[in-house]
Design a protein around this motif. Sequence first.
Motif, PDB file in Angstrom:
ATOM      1  N   GLY A 159       0.811  -1.214   0.000  1.00 30.06           N
ATOM      2  CA  GLY A 159       0.000   0.000   0.000  1.00 30.06           C
ATOM      3  C   GLY A 159       0.842   1.259   0.000  1.00 30.06           C
ATOM      4  O   GLY A 159       2.073   1.245   0.103  1.00 30.06           O
ATOM      5  N   ALA A 160       0.158   2.385  -0.108  1.00 28.73           N
ATOM      6  CA  ALA A 160       0.809   3.679  -0.231  1.00 28.73           C
ATOM      7  C   ALA A 160       1.485   4.095   1.068  1.00 28.73           C
ATOM      8  O   ALA A 160       1.044   3.740   2.166  1.00 28.73           O
ATOM      9  CB  ALA A 160      -0.217   4.735  -0.643  1.00 28.73           C
ATOM     10  N   ILE A 161       2.554   4.888   0.928  1.00 25.00           N
ATOM     11  CA  ILE A 161       3.238   5.500   2.065  1.00 25.00           C
ATOM     12  C   ILE A 161       3.548   6.956   1.714  1.00 25.00           C
ATOM     13  O   ILE A 161       3.525   7.348   0.547  1.00 25.00           O
ATOM     14  CB  ILE A 161       4.553   4.778   2.413  1.00 25.00           C
ATOM     15  N   ASN A 162       3.824   7.761   2.730  1.00 26.32           N
ATOM     16  CA  ASN A 162       4.386   9.089   2.526  1.00 26.32           C
ATOM     17  C   ASN A 162       5.906   8.922   2.494  1.00 26.32           C
ATOM     18  O   ASN A 162       6.559   8.856   3.527  1.00 26.32           O
ATOM     19  CB  ASN A 162       3.971  10.045   3.645  1.00 26.32           C
ATOM     20  N   HIS A 163       6.453   8.841   1.306  1.00 25.31           N
ATOM     21  CA  HIS A 163       7.876   8.545   1.124  1.00 25.31           C
ATOM     22  C   HIS A 163       8.715   9.812   0.983  1.00 25.31           C
ATOM     23  O   HIS A 163       9.905   9.754   0.691  1.00 25.31           O
ATOM     24  CB  HIS A 163       8.032   7.660  -0.124  1.00 25.31           C
ATOM     25  N   ASN A 164       8.127  10.979   1.209  1.00 24.52           N
ATOM     26  CA  ASN A 164       8.822  12.251   1.017  1.00 24.52           C
ATOM     27  C   ASN A 164       9.976  12.439   1.985  1.00 24.52           C
ATOM     28  O   ASN A 164      10.018  11.820   3.061  1.00 24.52           O
ATOM     29  CB  ASN A 164       7.827  13.408   1.177  1.00 24.52           C
ATOM     30  N   LYS A 165      10.886  13.360   1.588  1.00 25.14           N
ATOM     31  CA  LYS A 165      12.056  13.678   2.413  1.00 25.14           C
ATOM     32  C   LYS A 165      12.458  15.134   2.141  1.00 25.14           C
ATOM     33  O   LYS A 165      13.471  15.391   1.495  1.00 25.14           O
ATOM     34  CB  LYS A 165      13.211  12.735   2.085  1.00 25.14           C
ATOM     35  N   PHE A 166      11.644  16.071   2.606  1.00 27.79           N
ATOM     36  CA  PHE A 166      11.983  17.477   2.379  1.00 27.79           C
ATOM     37  C   PHE A 166      11.594  18.327   3.581  1.00 27.79           C
ATOM     38  O   PHE A 166      10.725  17.968   4.380  1.00 27.79           O
ATOM     39  CB  PHE A 166      11.322  18.014   1.103  1.00 27.79           C
ATOM     40  N   PHE A 167      12.280  19.467   3.699  1.00 33.51           N
ATOM     41  CA  PHE A 167      11.985  20.472   4.709  1.00 33.51           C
ATOM     42  C   PHE A 167      11.931  21.835   4.038  1.00 33.51           C
ATOM     43  O   PHE A 167      12.701  22.116   3.111  1.00 33.51           O
ATOM     44  CB  PHE A 167      13.055  20.484   5.808  1.00 33.51           C
ATOM     45  N   PRO A 382       5.235   1.566  -7.301  1.00 33.05           N
ATOM     46  CA  PRO A 382       4.618   2.265  -6.172  1.00 33.05           C
ATOM     47  C   PRO A 382       5.060   3.725  -6.071  1.00 33.05           C
ATOM     48  O   PRO A 382       4.255   4.604  -5.748  1.00 33.05           O
ATOM     49  CB  PRO A 382       5.057   1.450  -4.962  1.00 33.05           C
ATOM     50  N   ASN A 383       6.354   4.006  -6.346  1.00 29.42           N
ATOM     51  CA  ASN A 383       6.814   5.391  -6.292  1.00 29.42           C
ATOM     52  C   ASN A 383       6.113   6.265  -7.322  1.00 29.42           C
ATOM     53  O   ASN A 383       5.922   7.473  -7.106  1.00 29.42           O
ATOM     54  CB  ASN A 383       8.321   5.463  -6.516  1.00 29.42           C
ATOM     55  N   LEU A 384       5.720   5.681  -8.432  1.00 22.92           N
ATOM     56  CA  LEU A 384       5.022   6.410  -9.487  1.00 22.92           C
ATOM     57  C   LEU A 384       3.518   6.461  -9.261  1.00 22.92           C
ATOM     58  O   LEU A 384       2.895   7.515  -9.419  1.00 22.92           O
ATOM     59  CB  LEU A 384       5.319   5.747 -10.836  1.00 22.92           C
ATOM     60  N   ARG A 385       2.928   5.342  -8.871  1.00 23.73           N
ATOM     61  CA  ARG A 385       1.467   5.192  -8.917  1.00 23.73           C
ATOM     62  C   ARG A 385       0.750   5.327  -7.577  1.00 23.73           C
ATOM     63  O   ARG A 385      -0.455   5.593  -7.566  1.00 23.73           O
ATOM     64  CB  ARG A 385       1.110   3.823  -9.506  1.00 23.73           C
ATOM     65  N   SER A 386       1.441   5.134  -6.448  1.00 26.14           N
ATOM     66  CA  SER A 386       0.685   5.126  -5.193  1.00 26.14           C
ATOM     67  C   SER A 386       1.273   5.987  -4.088  1.00 26.14           C
ATOM     68  O   SER A 386       0.528   6.548  -3.284  1.00 26.14           O
ATOM     69  CB  SER A 386       0.522   3.684  -4.688  1.00 26.14           C
ATOM     70  N   HIS A 387       2.588   6.110  -4.011  1.00 30.17           N
ATOM     71  CA  HIS A 387       3.206   6.799  -2.878  1.00 30.17           C
ATOM     72  C   HIS A 387       3.119   8.316  -2.986  1.00 30.17           C
ATOM     73  O   HIS A 387       3.065   8.878  -4.086  1.00 30.17           O
ATOM     74  CB  HIS A 387       4.683   6.423  -2.759  1.00 30.17           C
ATOM     75  N   ASP A 388       3.159   8.990  -1.842  1.00 31.85           N
ATOM     76  CA  ASP A 388       3.413  10.423  -1.780  1.00 31.85           C
ATOM     77  C   ASP A 388       4.903  10.623  -2.042  1.00 31.85           C
ATOM     78  O   ASP A 388       5.747  10.175  -1.256  1.00 31.85           O
ATOM     79  CB  ASP A 388       3.059  10.988  -0.405  1.00 31.85           C
ATOM     80  N   GLU A 389       5.243  11.308  -3.120  1.00 30.40           N
ATOM     81  CA  GLU A 389       6.631  11.406  -3.587  1.00 30.40           C
ATOM     82  C   GLU A 389       6.896  12.771  -4.205  1.00 30.40           C
ATOM     83  O   GLU A 389       5.982  13.423  -4.725  1.00 30.40           O
ATOM     84  CB  GLU A 389       6.919  10.367  -4.683  1.00 30.40           C
ATOM     85  N   THR A 390       8.176  13.141  -4.228  1.00 28.10           N
ATOM     86  CA  THR A 390       8.604  14.350  -4.922  1.00 28.10           C
ATOM     87  C   THR A 390       9.769  14.034  -5.851  1.00 28.10           C
ATOM     88  O   THR A 390      10.727  13.368  -5.457  1.00 28.10           O
ATOM     89  CB  THR A 390       9.068  15.429  -3.922  1.00 28.10           C
ATOM     90  N   LEU A 391       9.678  14.512  -7.094  1.00 27.21           N
ATOM     91  CA  LEU A 391      10.783  14.512  -8.034  1.00 27.21           C
ATOM     92  C   LEU A 391      11.079  15.968  -8.356  1.00 27.21           C
ATOM     93  O   LEU A 391      10.158  16.743  -8.645  1.00 27.21           O
ATOM     94  CB  LEU A 391      10.405  13.744  -9.303  1.00 27.21           C
ATOM     95  N   LEU A 392      12.346  16.351  -8.283  1.00 29.10           N
ATOM     96  CA  LEU A 392      12.748  17.740  -8.498  1.00 29.10           C
ATOM     97  C   LEU A 392      13.752  17.812  -9.644  1.00 29.10           C
ATOM     98  O   LEU A 392      14.796  17.160  -9.602  1.00 29.10           O
ATOM     99  CB  LEU A 392      13.380  18.304  -7.222  1.00 29.10           C
TER     100      LEU A 392
END
Length: 419
Positions: A159-167, A382-392
């Motif tokens: 299942g989905a997770i909040n995989h983010n890593k930013f401040f 999952p990183n593309l379709r389900s997770h909370d993610e950021t690409l910069l």
Amino acid sequence: MRIRYIAWPAALLVGASLLGAPAANADSTPVALTATFNNPAGPAAAQDAIRNQLISLINRTPAGAEINGSIYLFTDGGVSGALISARKRGVKVKLIVDGDAVPAYEPGSNPPKATGSEYQTLAAPTGLGTDPTADSWVLACPADRGCIGNRVLGPDDDGAINHNKFFLFSKVGGTENVVFQTSANLTGSQRKNLFNNAVTIPDAGTGLYAAYRSYWQDLAAYGASGPGLAGYYRTRQSGPYETYFFPRPESANTGYADDASTDTVVAALDGVDCAGGATRIRIGMYAFTRVQVADKLVRLKQAGCRVELLHNGESGNLGGAVKNAISGRFDLTARCAGSAPNGDGTSRTIGIHSKYLLIEGGYQGAVNRKVVFTGSHNYTYPNLRSHDETLLKIDDAAVHDAFVANFEAIKAGGYCTAW
């Protein structure tokens, strides 16, 4: 804009003054555009370079300013201590963590895997508390999903997770609106076992801070109430930066693993021009299972690009279909799973947790372009379709060159083996 590059030797100078440092008074020193890289096989200050850069930003945040963060796993007492000290001196600190960061250890893991030992410290009244109406708080996403993403891709998916890593910092020293984006979770293993990267970016009128903060506000709103969303995708151009926030749904009537037209990384690679054979693509990646990305890279290699990949060596991190697609087809493919001594007669495995794509040469109609894609986004479904993610995306030659130096140092360091 000039870039400050914290490489491993420089980290020796930076880190020593930050460990255990009390919260500093606000200063007027501006924040520089900075690329930071750790060395898990080096001394403590080199291992801790990314963590110490974050602590420095927190310590330099003045009273009345605000810190907004979103992080997957959190076991770092140094960072939690800095955040609590910031709150005590009048900084508004609002932090989002994944539900996996609530228990101290991952349930059922063998050996025990630390995930969230700092949540209880932050959630206590003496920490940040959990009152969403207060000036400071910590929010855990629901246990069974991310804060926004709620999708389960199949019977074998957790299942989905909040995989983010930013401040985000409304002010640091003399600089307003600063973004800190990293590939690293706030855990000891990320510092001591895995190569990671980070960028510190002053907004400087680009609108990057506002793009991140809008996404952060959505994470907070959906995480606090409601069922979440199966799809969310947002992008925004902010000067030389472009943000991509996930999850991104596939097109109608296609499977989540079958639609290359909605794969953001494939779309990014569509802009690469290999004519003349001078364009280089370098990738440092923790997890890589999307075969459409692999197929696109193979086509670019066949078109004349030089393609190099450093991937993590943990079992399953390189998908079988991806391995078959790229085997023998790149200029370099190296598995990063070397061994380093702990100093007590034992050893630890050294891998790569970074998630970056470097493009040098022909790109989007220009020659001699130098572009970086980084963030929390692995090349998995999952990183593309389900997770909370950021690409910069960062369109800056100096930042690119700093990442290339990191790539080449890892490649030459003896912890990655070509195959």
